[in-house]
Design a protein around this motif. Sequence first.
Motif, short mmCIF file in Angstrom:
data_model
loop_
_atom_site.label_atom_id
_atom_site.label_comp_id
_atom_site.label_asym_id
_atom_site.label_seq_id
_atom_site.Cartn_x
_atom_site.Cartn_y
_atom_site.Cartn_z
N PRO A 265 -8.35 -1.04 -2.51
CA PRO A 265 -8.44 0.37 -2.90
C PRO A 265 -7.34 0.76 -3.89
O PRO A 265 -6.40 0.00 -4.12
N PRO B 196 1.97 -5.46 3.58
CA PRO B 196 1.35 -6.35 4.57
C PRO B 196 1.13 -7.78 4.10
O PRO B 196 0.84 -8.63 4.93
N ILE C 4 4.01 0.24 2.51
CA ILE C 4 4.04 -0.89 3.44
C ILE C 4 3.64 -2.14 2.66
O ILE C 4 2.93 -2.07 1.65
N PRO D 204 3.12 -3.06 10.65
CA PRO D 204 3.56 -3.33 9.28
C PRO D 204 4.65 -2.36 8.82
O PRO D 204 5.34 -2.61 7.85
N PHE E 279 0.84 -1.19 0.00
CA PHE E 279 0.00 0.00 0.00
C PHE E 279 0.88 1.24 0.00
O PHE E 279 1.87 1.29 0.72
N SER F 78 -5.57 -10.62 14.05
CA SER F 78 -5.98 -9.52 13.18
C SER F 78 -4.75 -8.74 12.74
O SER F 78 -3.77 -8.62 13.47
N GLY F 79 -4.78 -8.29 11.51
CA GLY F 79 -3.63 -7.57 10.94
C GLY F 79 -2.70 -8.48 10.17
O GLY F 79 -1.71 -8.02 9.61
N SER F 80 -3.00 -9.79 10.11
CA SER F 80 -2.07 -10.68 9.43
C SER F 80 -2.28 -10.68 7.91
O SER F 80 -1.50 -11.29 7.18
N GLY F 81 -3.30 -10.01 7.44
CA GLY F 81 -3.46 -9.86 6.00
C GLY F 81 -4.48 -10.80 5.39
O GLY F 81 -4.54 -10.97 4.17
N LYS F 82 -5.34 -11.40 6.21
CA LYS F 82 -6.33 -12.34 5.69
C LYS F 82 -7.36 -11.64 4.81
O LYS F 82 -7.64 -12.08 3.70
N SER F 83 -7.89 -10.53 5.31
CA SER F 83 -8.94 -9.85 4.55
C SER F 83 -8.43 -9.29 3.23
O SER F 83 -9.07 -9.48 2.19
N ILE F 84 -7.30 -8.62 3.26
CA ILE F 84 -6.84 -8.01 2.01
C ILE F 84 -6.42 -9.09 1.01
O ILE F 84 -6.60 -8.90 -0.19
N1 LIG Z 1 -6.33 0.52 2.72
C1 LIG Z 1 -5.20 0.20 3.38
N2 LIG Z 1 -4.16 1.07 3.37
C2 LIG Z 1 -3.02 0.76 4.02
N3 LIG Z 1 -2.81 -0.36 4.70
C3 LIG Z 1 -3.80 -1.26 4.76
C4 LIG Z 1 -5.04 -1.03 4.10
N4 LIG Z 1 -5.85 -2.09 4.32
C5 LIG Z 1 -5.13 -2.95 5.09
N5 LIG Z 1 -3.89 -2.46 5.35
C6 LIG Z 1 -2.84 -3.11 6.13
O1 LIG Z 1 -2.91 -4.49 5.91
C7 LIG Z 1 -2.83 -5.17 7.14
C8 LIG Z 1 -3.66 -6.41 7.06
O2 LIG Z 1 -5.02 -6.06 7.01
P1 LIG Z 1 -6.19 -7.14 6.97
O3 LIG Z 1 -6.09 -7.95 5.75
O4 LIG Z 1 -7.44 -6.40 7.17
O5 LIG Z 1 -5.88 -8.05 8.24
P2 LIG Z 1 -6.77 -9.20 8.84
O6 LIG Z 1 -7.98 -9.38 7.99
O7 LIG Z 1 -5.89 -10.41 8.85
O8 LIG Z 1 -7.11 -8.79 10.21
C9 LIG Z 1 -3.30 -4.19 8.19
O9 LIG Z 1 -2.61 -4.35 9.37
C10 LIG Z 1 -2.97 -2.85 7.59
O10 LIG Z 1 -1.73 -2.42 8.05
#
Ligand SMILES: Nc1ncnc2c1ncn2[C@@H]1O[C@H](COP(=O)(O)OP(=O)(O)O)[C@@H](O)[C@H]1O
Lengths: 332, 336
Positions: free
Chosen positions: B59, B23, B21, B286, B14, B43-49
Motif C-alpha cells: 500500500p 517489519p 514501523i 513490531p 510502514f 504469522s507476522g514475520s513479514g513473509k507476505s509483505i
Molecule cells: N498495511 C500495513 N500497515 C502497517 N503494517 C503492516 C501492514 N501490512 C503488514 N504490516 C506489518 O507487517 C508485519 C508482517 O506482515 P505479513 O507480511 O503479513 O506477515 P506474515 O505474512 O509473515 O504473516 C505485520 O505484523 C504488520 O505489523
Amino acid sequence: MLRFTLERLVGMVVTMALVSVMVFLIMELPPGDYADRYAFRKYSGTGVNVTEADIQAIRVDLGLDKPLVFRYFDWIGGIVLHGDFGQAFAFETSVLKVIGDKIWLTLGILFSTLIVTYMVSIPIGIYAAVRRASVADYGLTVFSYLGLALPNFLLALILLYFANKWFGADIGGLFSADYKDAPWSFAKAWDLFKHLWLPAFVLAWSAVAYQLQTVRATMSDEINKLAVTAARARGVPETKLLIKYPARLAINPVVSTIGFDVNRIFSELPIVAVVLGLTELGELLLRAYLDLDMYVAGAILLLLTFMIVFMNFISDLLLAWLDPRIKLGASS
Amino acid sequence: MDDMLKVENLSIAFRTDEGLIAPVQGVSFSVQKGKTLGLVGESGSGKSISTKALMRLLPGTAILGEDTKMTYRAKNGEIIDIEKLAPNSRKTRHLRGGEIGMIFQEPMASFSPVYTVGNQMMEAIRLHRDMNKKEAREFAIEMLDKVGISNPAQRIDQYAHEMSGGMRQRAMIALTLSAGPQLLIADEPTTALDVTIQAQVLELMSDLQRDLGMGMIFITHDLGVIAQIADEVAVMYLGTIVERGPTRDIIRDPKHPYTQGLLEAIPKLDSLTHRLSPVPGDIPSPHARPTGCPFHTRCTRKIEGVCDVKAPTEVDLGEGHAVACFLHADEGRHVA
Ligand SMILES: Nc1ncnc2c1ncn2[C@@H]1O[C@H](COP(=O)(O)OP(=O)(O)O)[C@@H](O)[C@H]1O
Ligand SMILES: [Mg+2]
C-alpha cells in the motif's frame, strides 16, 4: 434472470393492487362526499333550499350512490383498461386534463434529481475512498456534514437569490414567461431544462451528501478485499480494476435505496416547489383532498405510489444484475 | 548464475498512526529457474509483505529501504530492477501476472463473487496473451482441465461460491497460471484446506511447476509442508532471515533455536499422542522490536550480554546452509 424478473414483476403487480385498495379507502376517509360539497358550493347564498333529495340526485348523477366495492372496480377498471382516471368534479373536466402536464413535470423533476444525485455522489464517493485520508477526502466529508445540516428549502432560497442576482433569470417556476403556454417544441424543452437544474440541485443536495458517505464507506471496505489485490496481482489496469471489482459492489447500498430516495423526493418536493414557485402534483393533491375532489386526489396518490413501487422494482433488478448472488439466493 | 530473481537487502517500513514501523529488515534471497524456495515463519514475520514488494503490491503507506535491490530476469531475458518500477506503469502491470503470479491463502476471497471464474480467467489471459475472446475461452477451459477440474466447459461459467474449497483453489491456480507467469508466489495456498485436499493441491503444484519449468516461492508457517515441496528454505523471524539452506539440511540438522522449535511443532506420525509443542513465548509486536537478536526474548539458549545487545550476522556453514545466531559465531563460542 428472466425468472427473477417475472417473480419481481408479479410482486410489483400484487403490491400495486393492494396499494390501489388503500388509496381508494383513503379517498373515502373524509366525512361527506363531493355531492354535499357540490350542493353547498352551488346553492349557498342563493337562498335556494337544498333538500336531502336534491343532494341524492347529484350523488346519482355523479355515480357516487353505488356501493363501495362497485365504485372501486369501476374506478380501477377505468384506469387499467382505458387509462381513464375519472372526473375532476371541481374542474368539471377529466382528471387527466387537470393533472396531465403536472405529471410530466413532477416526473421530470424526480428523474433529474435522481440523475444529479447518483451522477455526483457515486463518482465522488469512490474518489474519496480511493484517496482516503487526503485533503480532498476531508474536504468532501466536511461538505457532507454541511449538506446534511442545511435544510433544502433554505438552500432553495439562497440559490434563488443568487440566480436572480447573477443571471437575472426568473428561475422560479419551470418555464420562462415566453414558453409557459407555448406548445411543446425543442426550444420549450431546452427552456424547461434550464429551469429544472435548480430544483434538481436543491432536492439532490442532501441525498448527495448522504449517498456520498455511503459509497465512500462501502468502497473503502471493498477496496481492501483480497479479490481486488488478487486482480491487481494479475496486472489489471488500476482504473478498470476499481470500476470492475470494488465499485460494482460499493454502489449496492445506493441502488437498494432508490425507492427510498424517490419517496423522500416526493415528500420534500412540495416545500421546495412552493419556494421556487413550481407547479407540481403535491400542491394539487392537497387542494383536491380538501375539496373532496376524490378522483383527482386518488389519481395523484396512485401515480406517486406507483412510481415508488416501480422504482423499487427497478432497484431490485439492478441489484440482481450487480450481484448475481442475490438472484441465486432468491430462486433456490 | 541461474537466478531468475535476486533480492538483496529488502527492507520495508510502514507509516502508521503510532509512527514508523519496520517489519522487514535487510532480507536477501534468490530463486532459481524451476526451483522452489520455501519461506517459513510464524504469522507476522513479514513473509507476505516481502513477496508483495516483489510485485509492487504494497500500500501507499509502505516505504522500501534505500539499499533494497530486487533484480528479476524476464521471460525475454530483460533484466528488470523491480524497486525502480513506477507502481502503475505498463511494465509493472506486465510483471504482475505475466511474469510473476500470486496465489493466496483464501481461494474463496481471491475470486470476485460477482464474476464467473471464466470471466476472471479470460480477463487475465487477454491481458497477457495475444488472444481473442474465443481463443481465450478455449485456453481457459484447457487450463481448468489441466488443474484437474472435471467438466471444465461447464465449470468455467460458474461462480467461485458454487465450487468446493479444493476445487476453488485449483481454479485459482488455473487462473494465476493462465497469464503465463515464470515465477509463482504461493502465499499459504493450502493453509485453509483440509489435510487430504492439501496433499492433492501440493502435488498438483509441484507437477505443474515441473511441466512449466516455473520458479516458485512457497510461503507457509508449517515446516512439514515445506519438506514436501521446497528445494531451499529460508526461515524468517520478525522480518529477518534467521536460517537458510537446502531443505534436507534444514529439516535434518537445524542450527537456529527458532528453526529447531518450529520443527518440534510438527506433529509426528509415529507419536500421535505426543502433544503439539509450538515455540514457547509470544512474538514481540513490531512496535517494540527487541534489541540485539530479535529471537532472544524467546530463546532457551540465549547468551546473556551478547544476544540481547548485538544483532547476529549470518554465518556460512557451507553448502548454502547459513544461520544468523551467536551460538554458531565466534563471539558466541567465546562466551559459551
Ligand atoms: N498495511 C500495513 N500497515 C502497517 N503494517 C503492516 C501492514 N501490512 C503488514 N504490516 C506489518 O507487517 C508485519 C508482517 O506482515 P505479513 O507480511 O503479513 O506477515 P506474515 O505474512 O509473515 O504473516 C505485520 O505484523 C504488520 O505489523
Ligand atoms: Mg501472510
